[in-house]
Design a protein around this motif. Structure first.
Motif, PDB file in Angstrom:
ATOM      1  N   ARG A   1       0.905  -1.207  -0.035  1.00 20.90           N
ATOM      2  CA  ARG A   1      -0.055   0.000  -0.184  1.00 20.90           C
ATOM      3  C   ARG A   1       0.828   1.212  -0.094  1.00 20.90           C
ATOM      4  N   ILE A   2       1.776   1.298   0.940  1.00 15.98           N
ATOM      5  CA  ILE A   2       2.603   2.673   0.787  1.00 15.98           C
ATOM      6  C   ILE A   2       3.693   2.694   0.247  1.00 15.98           C
TER       7      ILE A   2
ATOM      8  N   SER B   1       0.070   6.588  -3.577  1.00 15.63           N
ATOM      9  CA  SER B   1      -0.042   6.486  -2.072  1.00 15.63           C
ATOM     10  C   SER B   1       1.114   7.450  -1.614  1.00 15.63           C
ATOM     11  N   VAL B   2       2.160   7.260  -2.008  1.00 20.16           N
ATOM     12  CA  VAL B   2       3.370   8.032  -1.405  1.00 20.16           C
ATOM     13  C   VAL B   2       3.180   9.463  -1.895  1.00 20.16           C
TER      14      VAL B   2
ATOM     15  N   VAL C   1       0.267  11.128   0.401  1.00 18.63           N
ATOM     16  CA  VAL C   1       0.804  11.297   1.449  1.00 18.63           C
ATOM     17  C   VAL C   1       1.865  12.399   1.476  1.00 18.63           C
TER      18      VAL C   1
ATOM     19  N   LEU D   1      -6.135   4.629   1.542  1.00 17.45           N
ATOM     20  CA  LEU D   1      -5.196   5.296   2.839  1.00 17.45           C
ATOM     21  C   LEU D   1      -6.272   5.495   3.857  1.00 17.45           C
TER      22      LEU D   1
ATOM     23  N   ASP E   1      -6.649   2.459   5.781  1.00 22.51           N
ATOM     24  CA  ASP E   1      -5.622   1.973   6.588  1.00 22.51           C
ATOM     25  C   ASP E   1      -5.417   2.994   7.793  1.00 22.51           C
TER      26      ASP E   1
ATOM     27  N   LEU F   1      -4.442   6.251   7.525  1.00 22.99           N
ATOM     28  CA  LEU F   1      -3.418   7.146   7.186  1.00 22.99           C
ATOM     29  C   LEU F   1      -3.953   8.534   7.001  1.00 22.99           C
TER      30      LEU F   1
ATOM     31  N   GLY G   1      -0.467   8.749   9.605  1.00 23.37           N
ATOM     32  CA  GLY G   1       0.002   9.209   8.375  1.00 23.37           C
ATOM     33  C   GLY G   1       1.160  10.386   8.237  1.00 23.37           C
TER      34      GLY G   1
ATOM     35  N   LEU H   1       4.170   8.107   8.782  1.00 21.86           N
ATOM     36  CA  LEU H   1       4.771   7.632   7.530  1.00 21.86           C
ATOM     37  C   LEU H   1       5.214   8.482   6.766  1.00 21.86           C
ATOM     38  N   HIS H   2       4.803  10.002   6.778  1.00 26.75           N
ATOM     39  CA  HIS H   2       5.470  10.700   5.741  1.00 26.75           C
ATOM     40  C   HIS H   2       7.146  11.007   6.496  1.00 26.75           C
TER      41      HIS H   2
ATOM     42  N   VAL I   1       8.862   8.339   4.689  1.00 26.48           N
ATOM     43  CA  VAL I   1       9.053   8.551   3.249  1.00 26.48           C
ATOM     44  C   VAL I   1       9.906   9.701   3.028  1.00 26.48           C
TER      45      VAL I   1
END
Length: 137
Positions: free
Chosen positions: A31-32, A37-38, A41, A73, A76, A78, A99, A102-103, A106
């Motif tokens: 997913r990510i 998605s990236v 985000v 997202l 999940d 996020l 979320g 996650l950023h 990333v």
């Protein structure tokens, strides 16, 4: 318990079969790890966005793909989706605490890619050159 050929810890199943103990890790990474998605985000890390703002900010994404991406997202955990009772309905998206975390990850990966971009390009050139030379021989 053992380490499988993929380097992932595995557990022996009830019939002696190995099952990867990934607890959904592969599913989460799928997913990510997809490009849409990236990019969503990263865009939402800058703040709340409406659907059309997101679509304009993510070059090449179709309306359908953006719809699927934000739904996934949201599912999940996020991002959150807020709908306001206007005509037409106003919909806003915002990263959740998870979320944002996650950023952060990333962003670290993007910084690494930027710092090593030239070295990767040079390595590819060298590899391709050596491969072409060995095929000529």
């Amino acid at each position: 318990m053992s380490v499988g050929h993929t380097g992932v810890t595995t557990l022996e199943g009830p019939q002696g079969h190995e099952h990867e103990q990934d607890c959904g890790i592969r599913e989460v990474l799928d997913r990510i790890g997809d490009k849409w998605s990236v990019l969503v985000v990263v865009e939402l890390a800058a703040g709340v966005r409406r659907f059309r703002q997101l679509q304009r900010a993510v070059p090449g994404i179709s309306q359908r793909m953006l719809t699927l991406t934000v739904r996934r997202l949201e599912r999940d955990g996020l991002l959150t989706r807020s709908v306001y009772p206007t005509v037409p309905p106003q919909v806003e998206y915002e990263l959740t605490k998870m979320g944002h975390s996650l950023h952060t990850q990333v962003r670290g990966l993007a910084d690494w890619a930027a710092a090593h971009r030239d070295a990767v390009v040079e390595s590819r050139r060298r590899f391709d050159r050596e491969r072409a030379q060995s095929e000529l021989q």
